[in-house]
Design a protein around this motif. Structure first.
Motif, PDB file in Angstrom:
ATOM      1  N   PRO A 174       0.820  -1.212   0.000  1.00  0.00           N
ATOM      2  CA  PRO A 174       0.000   0.000   0.000  1.00  0.00           C
ATOM      3  C   PRO A 174       0.855   1.264   0.000  1.00  0.00           C
ATOM      4  CG  PRO A 174      -0.536  -1.459   1.866  1.00  0.00           C
ATOM      5  CD  PRO A 174       0.753  -1.927   1.278  1.00  0.00           C
ATOM      6  N   GLY A 175       0.171   2.394  -0.175  1.00  0.00           N
ATOM      7  CA  GLY A 175       0.864   3.674  -0.201  1.00  0.00           C
ATOM      8  C   GLY A 175       0.683   4.502   1.049  1.00  0.00           C
ATOM      9  N   GLY A 176       0.701   5.832   0.853  1.00  0.00           N
ATOM     10  CA  GLY A 176       1.080   6.760   1.874  1.00  0.00           C
ATOM     11  C   GLY A 176       2.568   6.978   1.641  1.00  0.00           C
ATOM     12  N   GLN A 177       3.119   8.051   2.143  1.00  0.00           N
ATOM     13  CA  GLN A 177       4.528   8.353   1.865  1.00  0.00           C
ATOM     14  C   GLN A 177       5.500   7.431   2.602  1.00  0.00           C
ATOM     15  OE1 GLN A 177       4.256  12.506   3.011  1.00  0.00           O
ATOM     16  NE2 GLN A 177       4.728  13.123   0.923  1.00  0.00           N
ATOM     17  N   ALA A 178       5.004   6.680   3.567  1.00  0.00           N
ATOM     18  CA  ALA A 178       5.879   5.875   4.424  1.00  0.00           C
ATOM     19  C   ALA A 178       6.806   4.915   3.681  1.00  0.00           C
ATOM     20  CB  ALA A 178       5.031   5.105   5.443  1.00  0.00           C
ATOM     21  N   PRO A 179       6.373   4.223   2.594  1.00  0.00           N
ATOM     22  CA  PRO A 179       7.290   3.305   1.905  1.00  0.00           C
ATOM     23  C   PRO A 179       8.565   3.973   1.395  1.00  0.00           C
ATOM     24  CG  PRO A 179       5.049   2.844   1.250  1.00  0.00           C
ATOM     25  CD  PRO A 179       5.009   4.117   2.049  1.00  0.00           C
ATOM     26  N   GLY A 180       8.501   5.289   1.151  1.00  0.00           N
ATOM     27  CA  GLY A 180       9.681   6.007   0.689  1.00  0.00           C
ATOM     28  C   GLY A 180      10.717   6.236   1.768  1.00  0.00           C
ATOM     29  N   VAL A 181      10.372   5.886   2.996  1.00  0.00           N
ATOM     30  CA  VAL A 181      11.311   6.030   4.103  1.00  0.00           C
ATOM     31  C   VAL A 181      12.022   4.709   4.373  1.00  0.00           C
ATOM     32  CG1 VAL A 181      11.588   6.657   6.534  1.00  0.00           C
ATOM     33  CG2 VAL A 181       9.873   7.837   5.125  1.00  0.00           C
ATOM     34  N   ASP A 182      11.244   3.666   4.671  1.00  0.00           N
ATOM     35  CA  ASP A 182      11.885   2.408   5.064  1.00  0.00           C
ATOM     36  C   ASP A 182      11.848   1.330   3.982  1.00  0.00           C
ATOM     37  OD1 ASP A 182       9.127   1.987   5.308  1.00  0.00           O
ATOM     38  OD2 ASP A 182       9.226   1.146   7.335  1.00  0.00           O
ATOM     39  N   LEU A 183      10.699   1.120   3.341  1.00  0.00           N
ATOM     40  CA  LEU A 183      10.570  -0.034   2.450  1.00  0.00           C
ATOM     41  C   LEU A 183      11.480   0.049   1.230  1.00  0.00           C
ATOM     42  CD1 LEU A 183       6.755  -0.866   2.468  1.00  0.00           C
ATOM     43  CD2 LEU A 183       8.586  -1.745   3.932  1.00  0.00           C
ATOM     44  N   MET A 184      11.691   1.244   0.684  1.00  0.00           N
ATOM     45  CA  MET A 184      12.467   1.353  -0.550  1.00  0.00           C
ATOM     46  C   MET A 184      13.935   0.981  -0.367  1.00  0.00           C
ATOM     47  SD  MET A 184      13.049   5.445  -1.274  1.00  0.00           S
ATOM     48  CE  MET A 184      14.132   5.161  -2.684  1.00  0.00           C
ATOM     49  N   GLN A 185      14.374   0.886   0.899  1.00  0.00           N
ATOM     50  CA  GLN A 185      15.774   0.536   1.150  1.00  0.00           C
ATOM     51  C   GLN A 185      15.893  -0.680   2.064  1.00  0.00           C
ATOM     52  OE1 GLN A 185      17.903   3.554   3.375  1.00  0.00           O
ATOM     53  NE2 GLN A 185      16.063   4.197   4.472  1.00  0.00           N
ATOM     54  N   ASP A 186      14.802  -1.443   2.203  1.00  0.00           N
ATOM     55  CA  ASP A 186      14.799  -2.589   3.104  1.00  0.00           C
ATOM     56  C   ASP A 186      15.329  -3.835   2.394  1.00  0.00           C
ATOM     57  OD1 ASP A 186      13.345  -5.086   4.387  1.00  0.00           O
ATOM     58  OD2 ASP A 186      13.360  -3.510   5.902  1.00  0.00           O
ATOM     59  N   ALA A 187      16.385  -4.407   2.926  1.00  0.00           N
ATOM     60  CA  ALA A 187      17.032  -5.549   2.275  1.00  0.00           C
ATOM     61  C   ALA A 187      16.131  -6.776   2.244  1.00  0.00           C
ATOM     62  CB  ALA A 187      18.335  -5.881   2.992  1.00  0.00           C
ATOM     63  N   ASP A 188      15.350  -6.998   3.293  1.00  0.00           N
ATOM     64  CA  ASP A 188      14.443  -8.141   3.303  1.00  0.00           C
ATOM     65  C   ASP A 188      13.361  -7.995   2.238  1.00  0.00           C
ATOM     66  OD1 ASP A 188      15.729  -9.527   5.362  1.00  0.00           O
ATOM     67  OD2 ASP A 188      14.615  -8.449   6.921  1.00  0.00           O
ATOM     68  N   LEU A 189      12.804  -6.793   2.107  1.00  0.00           N
ATOM     69  CA  LEU A 189      11.813  -6.586   1.059  1.00  0.00           C
ATOM     70  C   LEU A 189      12.448  -6.780  -0.308  1.00  0.00           C
ATOM     71  CD1 LEU A 189       9.020  -5.938   0.071  1.00  0.00           C
ATOM     72  CD2 LEU A 189       9.573  -3.496   0.239  1.00  0.00           C
ATOM     73  N   GLY A 190      13.692  -6.347  -0.469  1.00  0.00           N
ATOM     74  CA  GLY A 190      14.381  -6.567  -1.733  1.00  0.00           C
ATOM     75  C   GLY A 190      14.444  -8.041  -2.094  1.00  0.00           C
ATOM     76  N   GLU A 191      14.764  -8.866  -1.106  1.00  0.00           N
ATOM     77  CA  GLU A 191      14.803 -10.314  -1.347  1.00  0.00           C
ATOM     78  C   GLU A 191      13.428 -10.851  -1.715  1.00  0.00           C
ATOM     79  OE1 GLU A 191      16.019 -14.471   0.975  1.00  0.00           O
ATOM     80  OE2 GLU A 191      16.734 -12.532   1.738  1.00  0.00           O
ATOM     81  N   ILE A 192      12.407 -10.360  -1.037  1.00  0.00           N
ATOM     82  CA  ILE A 192      11.033 -10.792  -1.323  1.00  0.00           C
ATOM     83  C   ILE A 192      10.628 -10.402  -2.737  1.00  0.00           C
ATOM     84  CG2 ILE A 192       8.615 -10.329  -0.726  1.00  0.00           C
ATOM     85  CD1 ILE A 192       9.616 -10.121   2.229  1.00  0.00           C
ATOM     86  N   LEU A 193      10.865  -9.166  -3.116  1.00  0.00           N
ATOM     87  CA  LEU A 193      10.470  -8.701  -4.444  1.00  0.00           C
ATOM     88  C   LEU A 193      11.245  -9.409  -5.547  1.00  0.00           C
ATOM     89  CD1 LEU A 193       9.948  -4.873  -3.899  1.00  0.00           C
ATOM     90  CD2 LEU A 193       8.201  -6.640  -4.171  1.00  0.00           C
ATOM     91  N   ARG A 194      12.511  -9.697  -5.304  1.00  0.00           N
ATOM     92  CA  ARG A 194      13.267 -10.441  -6.315  1.00  0.00           C
ATOM     93  C   ARG A 194      12.661 -11.827  -6.539  1.00  0.00           C
ATOM     94  NH1 ARG A 194      17.533  -7.701  -3.704  1.00  0.00           N
ATOM     95  NH2 ARG A 194      18.063  -9.489  -2.387  1.00  0.00           N
ATOM     96  N   HIS A 195      12.189 -12.450  -5.465  1.00  0.00           N
ATOM     97  CA  HIS A 195      11.507 -13.745  -5.606  1.00  0.00           C
ATOM     98  C   HIS A 195      10.266 -13.614  -6.479  1.00  0.00           C
ATOM     99  CE1 HIS A 195       9.462 -17.509  -4.483  1.00  0.00           C
ATOM    100  NE2 HIS A 195       8.385 -16.746  -4.363  1.00  0.00           N
ATOM    101  N   PHE A 196       9.425 -12.627  -6.181  1.00  0.00           N
ATOM    102  CA  PHE A 196       8.188 -12.469  -6.949  1.00  0.00           C
ATOM    103  C   PHE A 196       8.475 -12.091  -8.397  1.00  0.00           C
ATOM    104  CE2 PHE A 196       6.496 -12.459  -2.697  1.00  0.00           C
ATOM    105  CZ  PHE A 196       5.249 -13.054  -2.844  1.00  0.00           C
ATOM    106  N   HIS A 197       9.535 -11.327  -8.598  1.00  0.00           N
ATOM    107  CA  HIS A 197       9.931 -10.971  -9.963  1.00  0.00           C
ATOM    108  C   HIS A 197      10.407 -12.200 -10.731  1.00  0.00           C
ATOM    109  CE1 HIS A 197      11.853  -8.851 -13.273  1.00  0.00           C
ATOM    110  NE2 HIS A 197      12.980  -9.469 -12.991  1.00  0.00           N
ATOM    111  N   GLU A 198      11.274 -12.976 -10.111  1.00  0.00           N
ATOM    112  CA  GLU A 198      11.826 -14.160 -10.783  1.00  0.00           C
ATOM    113  C   GLU A 198      10.756 -15.195 -11.095  1.00  0.00           C
ATOM    114  OE1 GLU A 198      14.757 -15.304  -7.955  1.00  0.00           O
ATOM    115  OE2 GLU A 198      16.047 -13.564  -8.383  1.00  0.00           O
TER     116      GLU A 198
END
Length: 265
Positions: A112-136
């Protein structure tokens, strides 16, 4: 019987940096969180909510109003009750726990949105791993309003990328973005002119970077609608992005369609 599980990734941010070394209150938008989640559940899917630290996301106060539900008091009350009381919104895991338990069991992911993802989620290493899985795995990946900036976390150097944006060094940010999985994807996100309204009338301050510019610097093909705050959803392969709060219902519909196609295959 459940059709499958959908991961909902929330932010833990409650403040966002603004120019001059200050910060403003932030969080997730109520409608942007609840409307797609309720649609996914109504379509027969289970929802798992996860955040970086495992605590429930903070709802931005400016979103906690009937205006974001088309003036429909019943829809607003239903949404508030759902977020406050439904188990799916109160049994929160950490992103690390979700990874440890295994990502293969998830049919899709929603941010979801709100400005909050631009603070923590966009640089979160765990989320990066999760998104790479969904992308692959080409699994439906939906993000709404400011939420699409979270896809930056999939790049190899997400933390450095954001730091360069804060420093006003777009060329350096572009260097850090090399190898980004979503480069070349068509996408949308909260527009610069929409952001100016937030800066002028809500934050009363300027942000260090706009999410449109950030995603373009990273290599995304970003487009926004001609009319501010009108619904706009862009679908490219597994990626489903919505531009603003009023894109909540259209994005929810596209996400459910994609999930149904994926789980029927």
């Amino acid at each position: 019987m459940s059709k499958g599980k959908v991961l909902v990734v929330g932010s833990n941010a409650t403040r966002i940096e603004t120019k001059g070394g200050r910060s403003g209150a932030t969080g997730q938008y109520l409608n942007e969180t609840v409307i797609p989640v309720m649609a996914v559940i109504a379509a027969g899917y289970d929802v798992v909510l996860a955040t970086p630290n495992g605590t429930k996301p903070h709802i931005d106060e400016v979103s906690d109003k009937v205006d974001h539900f088309g003036g429909d008091e019943e829809a607003y009350r239903k949404a508030k009750a759902f977020y406050a009381e439904d188990p799916s919104m109160n049994e929160v895991k950490t992103l690390a726990t979700v990874i440890a338990e295994g990502l293969d069991g998830y049919a899709g992911v929603f941010v979801p949105g709100g400005q909050a993802p631009g603070v923590d989620l966009m640089q979160d290493a765990d989320l990066g791993e999760i998104l790479r899985h969904f992308h692959e795995k080409a699994k439906p990946t939906a993000l709404l309003c400011h939420g699409p900036i979270a896809v930056a976390s999939a790049m190899p150097n997400a933390r450095e990328f954001r730091a360069a944006l804060i420093a006003g060094a777009p060329e350096k940010a572009a260097e850090w973005a090399k190898g980004w999985q979503y480069a070349g994807y068509n996408m949308t996100v909260f527009s610069n002119s929409e952001e100016k309204v937030v800066e002028d009338y809500i934050l009363h301050a300027k942000l260090y970077f706009n999410v449109v510019d950030a995603l373009q610097i990273a290599g995304g093909n970003v487009t926004t609608g001609d009319i501010d705050f009108e619904p706009n959803v862009v679908v490219d392969r597994e990626l489903i992005t919505g531009q603003n709060p009023r894109s909540d219902h259209p994005l929810a519909a596209k996400l459910v369609e994609a999930l149904n196609r994926a789980t029927a295959a």
